[in-house]
Each structure stands twice: as structure tokens, then as C-alpha cells.
Scaffold this active site. Structure first.
Site, PDB file in Angstrom:
ATOM      1  N   LYS A  83       0.871  -1.188   0.000  1.00  0.00           N
ATOM      2  CA  LYS A  83       0.000   0.000   0.000  1.00  0.00           C
ATOM      3  C   LYS A  83       0.900   1.228   0.000  1.00  0.00           C
ATOM      4  O   LYS A  83       2.048   1.160   0.448  1.00  0.00           O
ATOM      5  CB  LYS A  83      -0.850  -0.005   1.288  1.00  0.00           C
ATOM      6  CG  LYS A  83      -2.113   0.802   1.201  1.00  0.00           C
ATOM      7  CD  LYS A  83      -3.265   0.014   0.641  1.00  0.00           C
ATOM      8  CE  LYS A  83      -4.501   0.864   0.490  1.00  0.00           C
ATOM      9  NZ  LYS A  83      -5.639   0.098  -0.030  1.00  0.00           N
TER      10      LYS A  83
ATOM     11  N   VAL B  82     -26.262   2.557  -0.940  1.00  0.00           N
ATOM     12  CA  VAL B  82     -26.549   2.118  -2.309  1.00  0.00           C
ATOM     13  C   VAL B  82     -25.816   3.015  -3.312  1.00  0.00           C
ATOM     14  O   VAL B  82     -26.405   3.581  -4.218  1.00  0.00           O
ATOM     15  CB  VAL B  82     -28.073   2.033  -2.588  1.00  0.00           C
ATOM     16  CG1 VAL B  82     -28.660   0.826  -1.891  1.00  0.00           C
ATOM     17  CG2 VAL B  82     -28.796   3.302  -2.139  1.00  0.00           C
ATOM     18  N   GLY B  83     -24.504   3.122  -3.089  1.00  0.00           N
ATOM     19  CA  GLY B  83     -23.634   3.870  -4.000  1.00  0.00           C
ATOM     20  C   GLY B  83     -23.207   2.958  -5.147  1.00  0.00           C
ATOM     21  O   GLY B  83     -23.997   2.128  -5.620  1.00  0.00           O
TER      22      GLY B  83
HETATM   23  P1  NAD Z   1     -19.754   4.855  -2.712  1.00  0.00           P
HETATM   24  O1  NAD Z   1     -19.195   6.077  -2.100  1.00  0.00           O
HETATM   25  O2  NAD Z   1     -20.083   4.852  -4.171  1.00  0.00           O
HETATM   26  O3  NAD Z   1     -21.094   4.402  -1.948  1.00  0.00           O
HETATM   27  C1  NAD Z   1     -21.242   4.491  -0.575  1.00  0.00           C
HETATM   28  C2  NAD Z   1     -22.671   4.896  -0.304  1.00  0.00           C
HETATM   29  O4  NAD Z   1     -22.874   4.880   1.107  1.00  0.00           O
HETATM   30  C3  NAD Z   1     -22.999   6.311  -0.790  1.00  0.00           C
HETATM   31  O5  NAD Z   1     -24.182   6.291  -1.576  1.00  0.00           O
HETATM   32  C4  NAD Z   1     -23.190   7.106   0.506  1.00  0.00           C
HETATM   33  O6  NAD Z   1     -24.155   8.126   0.390  1.00  0.00           O
HETATM   34  C5  NAD Z   1     -23.648   6.011   1.444  1.00  0.00           C
HETATM   35  N1  NAD Z   1     -23.465   6.325   2.869  1.00  0.00           N
HETATM   36  C6  NAD Z   1     -22.479   7.045   3.446  1.00  0.00           C
HETATM   37  N2  NAD Z   1     -22.677   7.123   4.777  1.00  0.00           N
HETATM   38  C7  NAD Z   1     -23.807   6.419   5.037  1.00  0.00           C
HETATM   39  C8  NAD Z   1     -24.534   6.123   6.215  1.00  0.00           C
HETATM   40  N3  NAD Z   1     -24.132   6.562   7.400  1.00  0.00           N
HETATM   41  N4  NAD Z   1     -25.656   5.358   6.107  1.00  0.00           N
HETATM   42  C9  NAD Z   1     -26.072   4.909   4.896  1.00  0.00           C
HETATM   43  N5  NAD Z   1     -25.430   5.175   3.757  1.00  0.00           N
HETATM   44  C10 NAD Z   1     -24.311   5.918   3.822  1.00  0.00           C
HETATM   45  O7  NAD Z   1     -18.726   3.681  -2.369  1.00  0.00           O
HETATM   46  P2  NAD Z   1     -18.624   2.260  -3.057  1.00  0.00           P
HETATM   47  O8  NAD Z   1     -17.564   2.286  -4.089  1.00  0.00           O
HETATM   48  O9  NAD Z   1     -19.992   1.783  -3.390  1.00  0.00           O
HETATM   49  O10 NAD Z   1     -18.042   1.382  -1.854  1.00  0.00           O
HETATM   50  C11 NAD Z   1     -18.882   0.978  -0.788  1.00  0.00           C
HETATM   51  C12 NAD Z   1     -18.035   0.301   0.281  1.00  0.00           C
HETATM   52  O11 NAD Z   1     -17.382  -0.836  -0.275  1.00  0.00           O
HETATM   53  C13 NAD Z   1     -16.907   1.179   0.841  1.00  0.00           C
HETATM   54  O12 NAD Z   1     -16.748   0.866   2.194  1.00  0.00           O
HETATM   55  C14 NAD Z   1     -15.685   0.736   0.052  1.00  0.00           C
HETATM   56  O13 NAD Z   1     -14.484   0.941   0.781  1.00  0.00           O
HETATM   57  C15 NAD Z   1     -15.977  -0.745  -0.113  1.00  0.00           C
HETATM   58  N6  NAD Z   1     -15.323  -1.355  -1.285  1.00  0.00           N
HETATM   59  C16 NAD Z   1     -15.587  -0.874  -2.532  1.00  0.00           C
HETATM   60  C17 NAD Z   1     -14.996  -1.462  -3.633  1.00  0.00           C
HETATM   61  C18 NAD Z   1     -15.293  -0.979  -5.038  1.00  0.00           C
HETATM   62  O14 NAD Z   1     -14.993  -1.702  -5.995  1.00  0.00           O
HETATM   63  N7  NAD Z   1     -15.896   0.195  -5.207  1.00  0.00           N
HETATM   64  C19 NAD Z   1     -14.119  -2.555  -3.471  1.00  0.00           C
HETATM   65  C20 NAD Z   1     -13.880  -3.035  -2.166  1.00  0.00           C
HETATM   66  C21 NAD Z   1     -14.498  -2.421  -1.095  1.00  0.00           C
END
Ligand code: NAD
Length: 357
Positions: free
Chosen positions: A80, A181-182
């Protein structure tokens, strides 16, 4: 405590400090383990208050990448990098190209990627100086957005959990609470809906909520109601540490299977607490490996098809972890760590066999 005192315990191979005053670059690269292959892990950019915080973060995250890659069956080690500073204030071409030159100097032992605070654009700057970067945009031949692949891995994990705990092969009528639901949560909802699951969702972004309510007939709830929902599966897809002393007593689910990193506030304590309550926990770094698998396809070849095939394996990997945990009477978190350490030991041992060419 000095860095050598810490890495004596964590087992890191190499920690590199990178400094380029004119561009403002202050970065630390941590290579935890390269037994299985080059250390791959994202580059995080954050305005750490203290240098110690940056060191702690990079050492913790790089070690986590070793376990994640090992369990996913990839020929990758764990590493990292962290850049100290606010991306909005100091991110520049010169800064990331300087980092790219430091990465190149490591001769391929560390491969970087996008992470919190960095973007595909920053990766393209790094790529000007080194080939040891993945997660570049699709239009430049990279693997593009990892979220659909990550979501698919979580979907396979939900299926594995439902099979183990409820004895069902189908998700028809299974109730799933998706928190967040991001990018990943939306794609997960899509696959779950198409498989016949019923969705309860929460998000702080009302537009994101409206979209899944409309497209996938989801029921929206707010705040803590997501933990209290009468569901079979809880899928944390927003922030980390949502499984903690406060939320565990509220949970009605029998399976936890979501994308968020570091879901358990305290890994040892809370994995044991879930076990006691007969809630099956899918270790986060196992179930959310799709993102890593997606960028791995840039190195291993095979493109999206390869990435999706490897991501399907998350079902079998988790099923094995669940079975081992049950048989050995250990938590699923401990069973996953054991699986990673065994693969590193087994493959590491093979390197002692003379093989020409
Ligand atoms: P994102 O930012 O697109 O989505 C996260 C969503 O969570 C957003 O819509 C945000 O509004 C919502 N959110 C934030 N705080 C909240 C709360 N207190 N209650 C409810 N909703 C809340 O992120 P993502 O890319 O969808 O990733 C989601 C999670 O998965 C993160 O923890 C990320 O580290 C993990 N992750 C993502 C990936 C990837 O490929 N994107 C890979 C491994 C892990």
C-alpha cells in the site's frame, strides 16, 4: 515505538519514504509480503494530522492486502502507499509523476492503484513514469470501474451465506438489507433483485435511495432501522465499523455479507459476538475482493471475462471458510486468516523446488 519495532511484529519486508519538496510529495510505500507475487495495493491520499497516523495506516492496510490477495487465489502480495496531504490542495501531475518514479525504482515489487483520495486521473500521471500501476481508465486499456465486479463478488457471498445458514440455493424471496446504495450497493441491489430477493435499503443520499426504490422495488428505511430490519441478510456497503457493540444487539439477520471494508469495529471481539448469536459473518476482505480481482486482470490478462470467473470463486472460497470455521470451532474471521497464511506458506515452500526457466 519505532518503525522497526512495529514491522518486527507485523512482518513487513520493506517500508520506503518518498520525498520531493518542489511538488510537495511526502509518501510512504509499505511492502508487506511478496511471497505470492508483487505487492499490490492502492495509493491513499489523506491529510494525516501526524506522520505516525500515516505510518499506522500504510502498515495496517498493506498487511490487509496480503491476506486479501492470498485468499482470493491471486499471485499477488500485499502493499500500500499513502500520500500525506489534501488531494484538493496539493494533487498535481508533478506530485504523482514523482511518486511514479519512486514506484518504478522498486523494480516491480510494488504495484499501485486508485484508493481513497486518489482517482483514475492520478493513476494516468503515475503511469507516465512506471508500468507498475493498475486501475487506469478503460479508455486507456485499463480494467475500468471495479464496482460491478465487487458487487458481483458480494452477490456470490450472499448466495454462499444463504446456502450455509438457510440451506437454500435460490435467493427467491430472501430478504436483504443493503446499507449504502452507491457504486457497489446499487449494482448489488440489481443482481439481488434479478435473483428474486426482496430489498430493504438505506443511504444518506436521497437520490441514490430513490433510484433503487424505483428500479428494484426496494423498501427505504432510515438511520438505525437498517440494523433492526427483519431480514435474512445484512449487507453493509457504506462505511466501516458498522458492526459494533451498539448495532449487534439490533441485528435480526442470520448472515452478514457486504462490501464495506473493516466492517467489524473490533475484529476479534465482534466476530466472536456474532458467532455467539449464530450470525454468519462473511469476512470483508474475502467477500469484497472483486475490486482487487478486477485490477489483477490488467496484470494477469484475460480481461473482464477472467475477472468475472475469479469473482465467481468467492462462493466456493467463502463456503470453505464457513465449513472450516464450523468444524474447527473458530470464527469465520480466524478461518479466513488461516486460509491466507496456509496458501502463503504452501506456495512459498514450493519456491524451494528448483525449476529452470
Ligand atoms: P460509494 O461512495 O459509491 O457508496 C457508498 C454509499 O454509502 C454512498 O451512496 C453514501 O451516500 C452512502 N453512505 C455514506 N454514509 C452512510 C450512512 N451513514 N448510512 C447509509 N449510507 C451511507 O462507495 P462504493 O464504491 O460503493 O463502496 C462501498 C463500500 O465498499 C466502501 O466501504 C468501500 O471501501 C468498499 N469497497 C468498494 C470497492 C469498489 O470496488 N468500489 C471494493 C472493495 C471495497
Amino acid at each position: 515505538m519505532g518503525v522497526f519495532d512495529i514491522i518486527d511484529v507485523t512482518g513487513h519486508e520493506k517500508v520506503v519514504y518518498c520525498h520531493d519538496k518542489p511538488s510537495g510529495l511526502k509518501a510512504i510505500i509499505a511492502i508487506h509480503n511478496t511471497v505470492l507475487g508483487p505487492a499490490l495495493g492502492g495509493c491513499r491520499m489523506y491529510p494525516y494530522a501526524k506522520e505516525e497516523d500515516a505510518i499506522e495506516d500504510v502498515l495496517r492496510l498493506s498487511r490487509g492486502m496480503t491476506y486479501k490477495a492470498a485468499v482470493a487465489g491471486l499471485n499477488l502480495g500485499g502493499g500500500k502507499s499513502v500520500v500525506i496531504g489534501d488531494p484538493k490542495k496539493i494533487a498535481s501531475e508533478a506530485l504523482f509523476r514523482a511518486l511514479g518514479r519512486f514506484i518504478n525504482g522498486l523494480g516491480g515489487r510494488y504495484i499501485t492503484a486508485e484508493d481513497v483520495g486518489t482517482s483514475p486521473k492520478f493513476m494516468t500521471w503515475i503511469r507516465e513514469e512506471t508500468d507498475n500501476v493498475v486501475g487506469i481508465p478503460a479508455y486507456l486499456g485499463g480494467s475500468g470501474d471495479p464496482s460491478p465486479v465487487t458487487a458481483h463478488g458480494v452477490f456470490m457471498g450472499v448466495k454462499a451465506g444463504v446456502k450455509k445458514r438457510l440451506g437454500k440455493d435460490s435467493l427467491q424471496g430472501i430478504k436483504v438489507a443493503v446499507e449504502g446504495v452507491g457504486n457497489v450497493g446499487y449494482n448489488l441491489c440489481k443482481e439481488l433483485y434479478e435473483a428474486g430477493a426482496n430489498l430493504v435499503v438505506s443511504d444518506i443520499n436521497t437520490d441514490a435511495i430513490q433510484r433503487v426504490v424505483k428500479e428494484f422495488s426496494a423498501t427505504a428505511v432510515q438511520g438505525e432501522d437498517i440494523y433492526k430490519a427483519e431480514v435474512d441478510v445484512y449487507a453493509p456497503c457504506a462505511l466501516g465499523a458498522t458492526v459494533n457493540d451498539k448495532t449487534i444487539p439490533m441485528l435480526k439477520c442470520s448472515v452478514i455479507a457486504g462490501a464495506a471494508n473493516n466492517q467489524l469495529k473490533d475484529e476479534i471481539k465482534h466476530s466472536a459476538e456474532l458467532e455467539k448469536r449464530k450470525i454468519l459473518y462473511s469476512p470483508d476482505y474475502v467477500i469484497n475482493a472483486g475490486g482487487l480481482i478486477n485490477v489483477y486482470s490488467e496484470i494477469a490478462g484475460g480481461g473482464a471475462e477472467h475477472a468475472w470467473a475469479l469473482t465467481n470463486d468467492i462462493y466456493d472460497t467463502l463456503s470453505t471458510i464457513f465449513d472450516v470455521a464450523e468444524k474447527e470451532k473458530i470464527t469465520t474471521a480466524a478461518a479466513a486468516a488461516r486460509m491466507a497464511e496456509k496458501r502463503i506458506a504452501d506456495v512459498g515452500r514450493l519456491k524451494g523446488i528448483y525449476s529452470e526457466g
